[in-house]
Structure formats: C-alpha cells, structure tokens
Design a protein around this motif. Structure first.
Motif, PDB file in Angstrom:
ATOM      1  N   GLN A   1      27.428   1.823  53.136  1.00 19.37           N
ATOM      2  CA  GLN A   1      26.413   2.867  52.978  1.00 19.37           C
ATOM      3  C   GLN A   1      25.212   2.395  52.166  1.00 19.37           C
ATOM      4  O   GLN A   1      24.089   2.839  52.393  1.00 19.37           O
ATOM      5  CB  GLN A   1      27.027   4.107  52.312  1.00 19.37           C
TER       6      GLN A   1
ATOM      7  N   PRO B   1      29.642  11.567  51.181  1.00 19.65           N
ATOM      8  CA  PRO B   1      28.574  12.016  52.080  1.00 19.65           C
ATOM      9  C   PRO B   1      28.585  13.507  52.361  1.00 19.65           C
ATOM     10  O   PRO B   1      27.791  13.999  53.159  1.00 19.65           O
ATOM     11  CB  PRO B   1      28.890  11.240  53.360  1.00 19.65           C
TER      12      PRO B   1
ATOM     13  N   THR C   1      26.365  13.146  45.963  1.00 24.64           N
ATOM     14  CA  THR C   1      26.342  12.573  47.307  1.00 24.64           C
ATOM     15  C   THR C   1      25.887  11.125  47.253  1.00 24.64           C
ATOM     16  O   THR C   1      25.353  10.649  46.242  1.00 24.64           O
ATOM     17  CB  THR C   1      25.400  13.362  48.223  1.00 24.64           C
TER      18      THR C   1
ATOM     19  N   GLN D   1      23.376  10.004  48.767  1.00 22.92           N
ATOM     20  CA  GLN D   1      21.923  10.023  48.586  1.00 22.92           C
ATOM     21  C   GLN D   1      21.555  10.195  47.115  1.00 22.92           C
ATOM     22  O   GLN D   1      20.644   9.538  46.604  1.00 22.92           O
ATOM     23  CB  GLN D   1      21.302  11.138  49.439  1.00 22.92           C
TER      24      GLN D   1
ATOM     25  N   LYS E   1      24.998  13.881  54.034  1.00 28.50           N
ATOM     26  CA  LYS E   1      24.359  13.056  53.016  1.00 28.50           C
ATOM     27  C   LYS E   1      24.770  11.590  53.119  1.00 28.50           C
ATOM     28  O   LYS E   1      24.667  10.836  52.140  1.00 28.50           O
ATOM     29  CB  LYS E   1      24.672  13.602  51.619  1.00 28.50           C
ATOM     30  N   ALA E   2      25.224  11.202  54.311  1.00 32.93           N
ATOM     31  CA  ALA E   2      25.488   9.780  54.551  1.00 32.93           C
ATOM     32  C   ALA E   2      24.167   9.029  54.636  1.00 32.93           C
ATOM     33  O   ALA E   2      23.123   9.610  54.962  1.00 32.93           O
ATOM     34  CB  ALA E   2      26.287   9.597  55.837  1.00 32.93           C
TER      35      ALA E   2
END
Length: 382
Positions: free
Chosen positions: A103, A204, A226, A228, A326-327
C-alpha cells in the motif's frame, strides 16, 4: 482434549508422512525464534527501539511543527494518538491490517514499515494477520462443531463489520459463531499482556472506526486510522518508509495474510479444517459475496434456503479489504500484493505456525478446544 504441543507434533509427523519437505524444512530449520514474540510481549526486557549514533531512538528525531499539528486535526483520531506518542506514558502499538502489503509502495517491506512506525514513536508494529491466524483456527473449530449434517451451515463473522451488520438486520445471527474480528483479537491480546498499552489499528476500512466503538468490544482498540491518514502523518513527519532499514519480525501464516481479499477467509478456514480434522467426511463448501449488492443477494438466498453451501462468506467491499475506501492501491493490485505476500509465508496454516501456538500459550490457552470458550478474549456474544 489435544494440547497445542501435541497438535503441533502430530501435524509435523503428518507432514513427514505426506512428504511435505518444504514445511518441515521451515519447522526444523530454526526459523522459529521465540525471541521475536518476546520483543512484543516483554518490551521491558527487549526495548523496541533502533539506536542511532548518539544512542537515541529514531522517534527522538521527529519534529512536528504547529502547522503539522493543525493539519492533523482534520483526522479526529490522529491528534490524540499523536499526543500519546509524544507523551510516552504508555507503549503504543501499531496494529496493521492484512491489506497493508504494497500500500505504501512496492519498496515498503513489512520490515521497513515497522521501522517507520518506530520512528514515529510507536513501541512496535504488530501484523493483525497473526490474529487472523488465531481466528482461522477458531472458525475451523466452530465449523467442525456446528456443521454435522448436509443442511447445516454457518456464516463467517470474524472479518467484515459491514457484512456482520447486514446479517444482523436480516435476522441471521443464530448462524454466526461468536468470534471477534482479528482487529479486536489483536487489541485485546496486547492489552492482556500489557494492560497499560495503547492500541492503534491501521487499515483501509472506515467501518472499523465504528466497530472499535461497539459496547461489547470497545475495550480492544483505542484509535483507528486509515492507510490514507497514516500516509499523511508519514509525509508531515518527513518519513519515507521506502528508504528505511529493515526490522524483520514476521509471524503470520499464508492463511492469516490472505484475509485481506475476498474469498481469503474461506480458503484459510477450509485449509485449516483439513489440517486439524483430516478424518472429517462432510466437507466445507463455500459460497461468497463480493461487495454490498452481492452480499444482499446472498443474504436473500440464505433466507430462502438457496445458498448451496455450508460456509458463507461476505465482504462489504468489492475485492475484500484491499478494496476498502481508504486503500492506497486499486483492489486488483492490492490483491496481487497480498497473494504474493501470502505465498512467501514460512507456514501455510495457523495449525502449523509455532508463533500461533506459542502466543496462545502465553495468553493462557492450554488446549486446542479452549479456543471455543465462550468467555475467552476471542469470543463475542451477538
């Protein structure tokens, strides 16, 4: 009842009989090192830090100015978590979801990501996949106990909160074993071993933020961020995980790692079931759903007796957790990274993973069947 040690020895003998040389090579090569778990369970004996030339932890080098702190207020849980890191009153653990691999770029290995979290001030990074291993064992046992006839079936409960809520609204909870999610299992285990620890789940999924606050399991996880949000924190603190040194401590099996994509839970439980119950004649058959629309259709089929399987898995996001809102990668690419990481695991199943056996012993589980205790830290009452 069979003890974990007896089970482990039985599986090793079975592997020899079936010519699984690769598995035995890992089991006997010395790759298993209880020191790795000691680093997690007893930080007072094995400080989780990396020394620089002036004998300071890397987290001492992180300077976050007022502008950075202002940006962090946009994420409701980021700022109080950051205060926990700065105050250092209690050890703070990053619990990283199985979907994490790749990620933060393909160059960010698990070891480099662990170093990045330590640089922020975390005591360490724990892969939630290790606790997915434990839940795989529990779900396999639940299936073996509950599905004895052709018409019997169960719905998996231990992964996706969206799927669980849909099943709850449909009145299907009697078919769901009482298991917590791997996130909750991880948080509870850390807090049992370190009652004053602070736990931070990173993944995520937005729904995990609500799950962590549910009354019967709110004891496990203090903060949920998350991918992000944590990437923004790395950026604001000028931390590039891809450039950091390795800090390798991997404990999970293939089964736990593949929880991150759709169908992974079923595949993990199916594989584990045949390891621990090779004499079983009624097989585990799978039907899964991918995304909310498919989940709704599957639930209707279950209610109408048209599901056609005895192990039902639903994932609220298309592709599974790797497809979470939120990946940082596409679902397809995320799944490819996770599948590759799963293939790299030293152990295929939690039943043959010595770290799982050791951890369960340290948590007070003395027999295999004790995982089915309705009052254990891995149980939930729906």
């Amino acid at each position: 009842m069979q003890s974990f040690k007896e089970l482990y020895e039985t599986l090793t003998r079975a592997a020899l009989q079936n010519h699984l040389e690769e598995t035995i090579r890992h089991l006997e090569s010395g790759n298993y090192n209880p020191y790795h778990l000691d680093c997690l369970l007893h930080p007072e004996k094995h400080p989780l830090m990396i020394n620089t030339d002036d004998d300071a932890t890397l987290s001492d080098e992180v300077n976050v100015d007022e502008n950075t702190m202002q940006v962090l207020t946009d994420a409701k849980e980021a700022l109080p978590m950051f205060h926990e890191l700065c105050n250092r009153n209690h050890p703070v653990y990053a619990m990283i979801a199985p979907a994490f691999i790749g990620q933060f770029s393909h160059e960010v290995t698990p070891g480099r990501l662990r170093t990045a979290f330590k640089k922020l001030g975390f005591a360490g990074m724990v892969e939630v996949a290790l606790f997915a291993d434990i839940l795989t064992l529990k779900e396999a046992l639940e299936f073996d106990r509950s599905v004895q006839k052709e018409e019997d079936y169960i719905l998996t409960s231990c992964c996706c909160p969206v799927w669980l809520n849909m099943c709850r609204k449909a009145g299907l909870m009697e078919h769901i074993p009482g298991s917590v999610s791997p996130m909750v299992a991880c948080g509870r285990s850390i807090k049992q071993l370190h009652p004053h620890a602070v736990t931070v789940f990173i993944g995520p999924c937005i729904a995990k933020k609500a799950e962590a606050k549910e009354p019967d399991i709110c004891d496990a996880v203090d903060y949920v961020l998350t991918f992000q949000e944590i990437r923004e924190i790395f950026d604001l603190a000028s931390i590039d995980p891809a450039t950091l040194e390795e800090d390798e401590r991997e404990h999970s099996s293939t089964a736990g790692r593949i929880y991150a994509f759709s169908g992974g839970v079923s595949r993990a439980v199916q594989s584990c079931l045949y390891k621990i119950r090779p004499e079983r004649t009624l097989p585990l058959t799978v039907r899964g759903a991918n995304g909310v629309s498919e989940c709704r259709a599957l639930i209707e089929d279950v209610k109408n007796g048209k599901h056609g399987a005895n192990f039902i898995e639903g994932m609220g996001c298309v592709g599974g957790c790797v497809g979470g809102p939120k990946a940082l990668l596409s679902s397809t690419l995320g799944q490819a990274h996770v599948a590759r990481y799963g293939d790299q695991a030293d152990y295929a199943s939690p039943a043959e993973n010595p770290y799982v056996i050791d951890l369960l012993h340290r948590l007070g589980f003395t027999t295999f069947e004790s995982l089915l205790d309705e009052n254990s830290i891995f149980a939930r009452h729906f």
